[in-house]
Design a protein around this motif. Structure first.
Motif, mmCIF file in Angstrom:
data_model
loop_
_atom_site.group_PDB
_atom_site.id
_atom_site.type_symbol
_atom_site.label_atom_id
_atom_site.label_comp_id
_atom_site.label_asym_id
_atom_site.label_seq_id
_atom_site.Cartn_x
_atom_site.Cartn_y
_atom_site.Cartn_z
ATOM 1 N N THR A 132 43.014 48.072 50.422
ATOM 2 C CA THR A 132 42.989 46.584 49.875
ATOM 3 C C THR A 132 43.061 45.788 50.845
ATOM 4 O OG1 THR A 132 43.659 47.477 47.800
ATOM 5 C CG2 THR A 132 43.354 45.213 47.561
ATOM 6 N N TRP A 136 40.004 43.226 52.350
ATOM 7 C CA TRP A 136 40.237 41.835 52.339
ATOM 8 C C TRP A 136 40.164 41.143 53.607
ATOM 9 C CZ3 TRP A 136 38.455 38.437 48.992
ATOM 10 C CH2 TRP A 136 38.508 38.727 47.615
ATOM 11 N N THR A 139 36.804 41.368 54.843
ATOM 12 C CA THR A 139 35.917 39.959 53.967
ATOM 13 C C THR A 139 36.132 38.689 54.384
ATOM 14 O OG1 THR A 139 35.776 41.680 52.185
ATOM 15 C CG2 THR A 139 35.409 39.276 51.680
ATOM 16 N N GLY A 255 34.079 41.095 46.001
ATOM 17 C CA GLY A 255 35.236 40.039 45.919
ATOM 18 C C GLY A 255 35.334 39.309 44.879
ATOM 19 N N GLY A 258 39.175 38.060 43.699
ATOM 20 C CA GLY A 258 39.879 37.156 44.458
ATOM 21 C C GLY A 258 40.627 36.392 43.656
ATOM 22 N N LEU A 346 39.103 32.103 50.050
ATOM 23 C CA LEU A 346 39.476 33.330 50.204
ATOM 24 C C LEU A 346 40.648 33.548 51.000
ATOM 25 C CD1 LEU A 346 38.003 36.316 50.184
ATOM 26 C CD2 LEU A 346 36.866 35.327 52.429
ATOM 27 N N SER A 349 43.626 33.889 48.846
ATOM 28 C CA SER A 349 43.776 35.013 48.146
ATOM 29 C C SER A 349 44.209 36.232 49.063
ATOM 30 C CB SER A 349 42.365 35.449 47.413
ATOM 31 O OG SER A 349 42.190 36.457 46.813
ATOM 32 N N VAL A 350 43.598 36.319 50.198
ATOM 33 C CA VAL A 350 43.962 37.479 51.208
ATOM 34 C C VAL A 350 45.416 37.485 51.682
ATOM 35 C CG1 VAL A 350 43.088 36.460 53.175
ATOM 36 C CG2 VAL A 350 43.143 38.968 53.029
ATOM 37 N N SER A 411 34.402 45.855 54.805
ATOM 38 C CA SER A 411 34.821 45.224 53.667
ATOM 39 C C SER A 411 34.241 45.755 52.244
ATOM 40 C CB SER A 411 34.191 43.629 53.853
ATOM 41 O OG SER A 411 32.906 43.525 54.052
ATOM 42 N N THR A 412 32.886 45.889 52.125
ATOM 43 C CA THR A 412 32.175 46.370 50.832
ATOM 44 C C THR A 412 32.531 47.608 50.349
ATOM 45 O OG1 THR A 412 30.225 44.916 51.352
ATOM 46 C CG2 THR A 412 30.200 46.271 49.604
ATOM 47 N N LEU A 415 36.441 47.552 49.542
ATOM 48 C CA LEU A 415 36.737 47.098 48.312
ATOM 49 C C LEU A 415 36.258 47.749 47.253
ATOM 50 C CD1 LEU A 415 35.876 43.126 49.115
ATOM 51 C CD2 LEU A 415 38.282 44.329 48.496
#
Length: 532
Positions: A132, A136, A139, A255, A258, A346, A349-350, A411-412, A415
């Motif tokens: 995780t 992120w 991302t 995402g 977030g 973002l 959040s990360v 990333s994708t 996630l």
């Protein structure tokens, strides 16, 4: 079972007024066993604005739709978007239910520990945390990179003498992340207002650009939009081509979790965050689908659009529609403004996710990165860590954009895996009829079926995410998502044997100043002063 406030006796907290926690929030943190260290400065509307702009779905359609024209074409984009919206909504609803049970910055990895079999909980949580956090991180880097090269694209459009270099993009990335860092540290108190403004721009710019395209751009036929299929990737199966084209619209909703990682800064997070996540998918789903249809009707000359020297077909569409570089620049500038608003959210959040994993001892040098600045009440070292990693990754772009894209491709895929792990564990508990103490927002009797659909959709997407865009495959067209993801798992596994298995036990309990009696780690609590 909703969080019961009747039997909760809260002690006086000298930091309660400054940190702006409600009784529900304090009870939730008590049940989790975590001290409240952040200010709860986000109400419902700022949180919704942050979540909506962070996802930036129609803007993502504008920047990434061209890939779907190669595989599947308009048929894959249009009908794939509808499938993507329903699948993402199922994933979001499943995670929202968990966010109501346990509203915490660690989110997926914390829920994994909550639902995993006790004997394997520490190991599974460790791997989930690595997946995780670094998903992120990739991302965040991709958003900074995309913002920077959009600016570079406008330079190419407006200055005929400009010769783009990769190191120019790297310098622009440094400028972008510097601005995002500054707003996340020194502008943290006005961040809710900035995100609220970003949410307004998200809607207003959508209307302005959509109207301009519909009025000015050449119009394609309905048949070319709703029935045209393209297999330009050389795949033997049209089904494979369609599925790969679907990934373009799936990216638009990656995402969505977030806002969950901001839970410890949201008022009444057990109810606010789930509502925000669902509304985010609904709002962005409608905007993304409408914008996609408009784009497909306004494509004009596809060859000119795809061969644009700016690197962004959307800029060519704007120029083709308006016939003016100034107008095209203004329209693209709107997308860049939203990209900055998305980047602010973002990075926040990360960094909270990184902090949460460090707080529980999962990160290297965890004690250092789990520091919260006593003045700003933010995890300033985690913010700095995320920013530094982006700066370091940007250096790779100087040598090879292929190498940078290989890392960003993580990333994708990562996630989606991070979504699937806790949902699968929750389904296992439901099937075994084990007791689950739900929060105030829950799916009810339909929960199991929603979870199962979310898992089916997620597995389908994960299967095709490592596929290359076209065959035959070379270094430039290779999809590095699979190898990079396996590399991440290997690093996490090595670190588990070096550090994790000796010290890591999962989410830790902190001294919060009062004792807690709870049936489950995140709900139904009774809090009273120590020694009473």
């Amino acid at each position: 079972m909703p969080l019961n406030m009747d039997n909760i006796e809260m002690i006086t907290d000298p930091g309660r007024r400054t940190l702006q926690s409600t009784e529900q929030d304090m009870a939730g943190m008590a049940a989790i066993g975590k001290r409240q260290q952040f200010r709860r400065i986000f109400g419902f509307l700022p949180t919704l604005a942050l979540s909506v702009t962070l996802l930036a779905s129609w803007e993502s359609v504008a920047e990434a739709f061209a890939a779907g024209l190669t595989n599947g074409g308009p048929v894959s984009l249009v009908y794939g978007m509808l499938l993507s919206i329903t699948g993402t909504l199922a994933l979001a609803a499943s995670l929202s239910e968990m966010a109501s049970i346990c509203p915490i910055a660690g989110a997926q990895y914390h829920w994994t520990h909550l639902f995993a079999p006790p004997r394997a909980a520490a190991f599974i949580t460790w791997m989930q945390g690595w997946i995780t956090v670094f998903a992120w991180q990739a991302t965040a880097t991709s958003v900074v990179y995309l913002t920077a090269i959009q600016i570079q694209g406008l330079m190419i459009l407006n200055y005929d003498f400009y010769v783009p270099e990769r190191w120019h993009g790297t310098l622009l990335m440094w400028a972008v992340i510097s601005i995002m860092f500054a707003f996340n540290v020194w502008g943290i108190r006005i961040l809710p207002m900035i995100e609220l403004l970003g949410g307004v721009c998200h809607i207003v710019f959508f209307i302005m650009i959509l109207v301009a395209l519909v009025v000015l751009a050449p119009q394609s036929s309905a048949d070319s939009v709703f029935t045209k299929f393209v297999n330009g990737g050389g795949w033997a199966s049209d089904g494979v081509s369609w599925s790969i084209g679907l990934l373009t619209v799936v990216y638009c909703f990656v995402g969505f979790d977030g806002a969950i990682h901001m839970s410890e800064e949201v008022k009444d997070s057990a109810t606010t965050v789930p509502k925000v996540i669902i509304l985010t998918i609904c709002i962005n789903g409608v905007l993304a689908f409408a914008f996609l249809i408009a784009l497909l009707f306004c494509l004009g000359n596809i060859e000119d659009v795809l061969s644009t020297p700016t690197g962004f077909p959307i800029i060519a569409i704007f120029l083709q529609a308006t016939g003016s570089k100034a107008a095209a620049t203004a329209m693209e500038a709107g997308l860049i403004i939203i990209a900055f608003a998305s980047g602010f959210a973002l990075l926040a959040s990360v960094s909270r996710l990184t902090f949460a994993f460090a707080r529980d001892g999962g990160m290297p040098f965890s004690k250092f990165f789990a520091y919260v600045d006593p003045h700003y009440h933010i995890p300033i070292r985690s913010i700095a860590l995320v920013s530094v990693v982006i700066v370091l990754l940007s250096l790779i772009n100087i040598g090879s954009s292929i190498a940078l894209n290989a890392i960003l491709s993580l990333s994708t895929l990562a996630l989606y895996v991070s979504y699937l792990i806790p949902i699968t564990l929750l389904v296992m508990k439901r099937l075994r009829k084990e007791p689950i103490e739900f929060g105030p927002w829950r799916l009810g009797a339909s929960g199991l079926w929603i979870n199962l659909y979310a898992i089916a959709f997620g597995i389908y997407i994960v299967i095709f995410l490592p596929f290359p865009v076209a065959t035959p495959v070379n270094a430039a067209s290779m999809n590095y998502a699979g190898p990079v993801f396996l590399g991440l798992l290997l690093i996490a596994l090595i670190d588990w044997f070096v550090r994790g298995r000796k010290h890591y036990v999962g989410p830790t309990q902190e001294d919060i100043g009062y004792e807690v009696e709870a049936k489950e780690p995140c709900v139904s609590v009774t809090a009273h002063p120590k020694g009473s």
